[in-house]
Design a protein around this motif. Structure first.
Motif, mmCIF file in Angstrom:
data_model
loop_
_atom_site.group_PDB
_atom_site.id
_atom_site.type_symbol
_atom_site.label_atom_id
_atom_site.label_comp_id
_atom_site.label_asym_id
_atom_site.label_seq_id
_atom_site.Cartn_x
_atom_site.Cartn_y
_atom_site.Cartn_z
ATOM 1 N N THR A 34 4.526 -7.517 -25.031
ATOM 2 C CA THR A 34 5.647 -8.189 -24.351
ATOM 3 C C THR A 34 5.109 -8.969 -23.150
ATOM 4 O OG1 THR A 34 7.138 -6.401 -25.013
ATOM 5 C CG2 THR A 34 7.894 -7.873 -23.248
ATOM 6 N N PRO A 35 5.416 -10.262 -23.046
ATOM 7 C CA PRO A 35 4.930 -11.051 -21.912
ATOM 8 C C PRO A 35 5.473 -10.521 -20.580
ATOM 9 C CG PRO A 35 5.775 -12.485 -23.648
ATOM 10 C CD PRO A 35 6.177 -11.090 -24.003
ATOM 11 N N MET A 36 4.614 -10.515 -19.582
ATOM 12 C CA MET A 36 5.017 -10.053 -18.245
ATOM 13 C C MET A 36 6.245 -10.817 -17.749
ATOM 14 S SD MET A 36 1.434 -9.453 -16.241
ATOM 15 C CE MET A 36 0.353 -8.090 -16.688
ATOM 16 N N GLU A 37 6.276 -12.125 -17.996
ATOM 17 C CA GLU A 37 7.382 -12.950 -17.534
ATOM 18 C C GLU A 37 8.704 -12.519 -18.180
ATOM 19 O OE1 GLU A 37 7.500 -14.938 -15.004
ATOM 20 O OE2 GLU A 37 9.596 -15.402 -15.404
ATOM 21 N N PHE A 38 8.651 -12.116 -19.445
ATOM 22 C CA PHE A 38 9.866 -11.659 -20.119
ATOM 23 C C PHE A 38 10.394 -10.386 -19.460
ATOM 24 C CE2 PHE A 38 12.157 -9.206 -23.329
ATOM 25 C CZ PHE A 38 13.065 -10.140 -23.780
ATOM 26 N N VAL A 39 9.505 -9.469 -19.140
ATOM 27 C CA VAL A 39 9.902 -8.207 -18.498
ATOM 28 C C VAL A 39 10.527 -8.484 -17.130
ATOM 29 C CG1 VAL A 39 9.101 -5.968 -17.653
ATOM 30 C CG2 VAL A 39 8.102 -6.942 -19.735
#
Ligand code: TYC
Length: 102
Positions: A34-39
């Motif tokens: 999961t991309p950090m930006e999505f989290v």
């Protein structure tokens, strides 16, 4: 209020039995994809975190494996878990979100 016993004349305190709602901790789990930006976006949108708090929580989960997003009554916690899982699924990310009784 008070309760008095007719035979003994004893007066006892009776606590009004209002049970406060149980609280649930909502946790985010780390994964490798999961991309950090999505989290960070999820933490801002679903948990109403500031950009700074969202970043700190995301990095905590990334390094420690798990982290707390917030503590809520059952139905609120359940709704937030569902919103995270729906967003993750929609974007095809393996992000996992769970709740546990505090
Ligand atoms: N570990 C992920 C990465 O390196 C980032 C991540 C952080 C994923 C927090 C999930 O709950 C999570 N892209």
């Amino acid at each position: 209020g008070d309760h008095s016993d007719r035979e003994t004349g004893t007066v006892t305190k009776v606590r009004p039995k209002t049970k406060r709602p149980s609280l649930y901790r909502v946790l985010l789990l780390n994964d490798d994809y999961t991309p950090m930006e999505f989290v960070v976006m999820v933490l801002q949108d679903v948990f109403n975190k500031s950009r700074e708090d969202a970043m700190a929580i995301m990095l905590h989960v990334h390094t420690q494996g798990v982290g707390e997003c917030g503590v809520y009554p059952y139905e609120v916690a359940e709704t937030k878990v569902t919103r995270v899982m729906d967003a993750a699924r929609k974007n095809q990310h393996p992000l996992q979100c769970v709740m546990e009784k505090q």
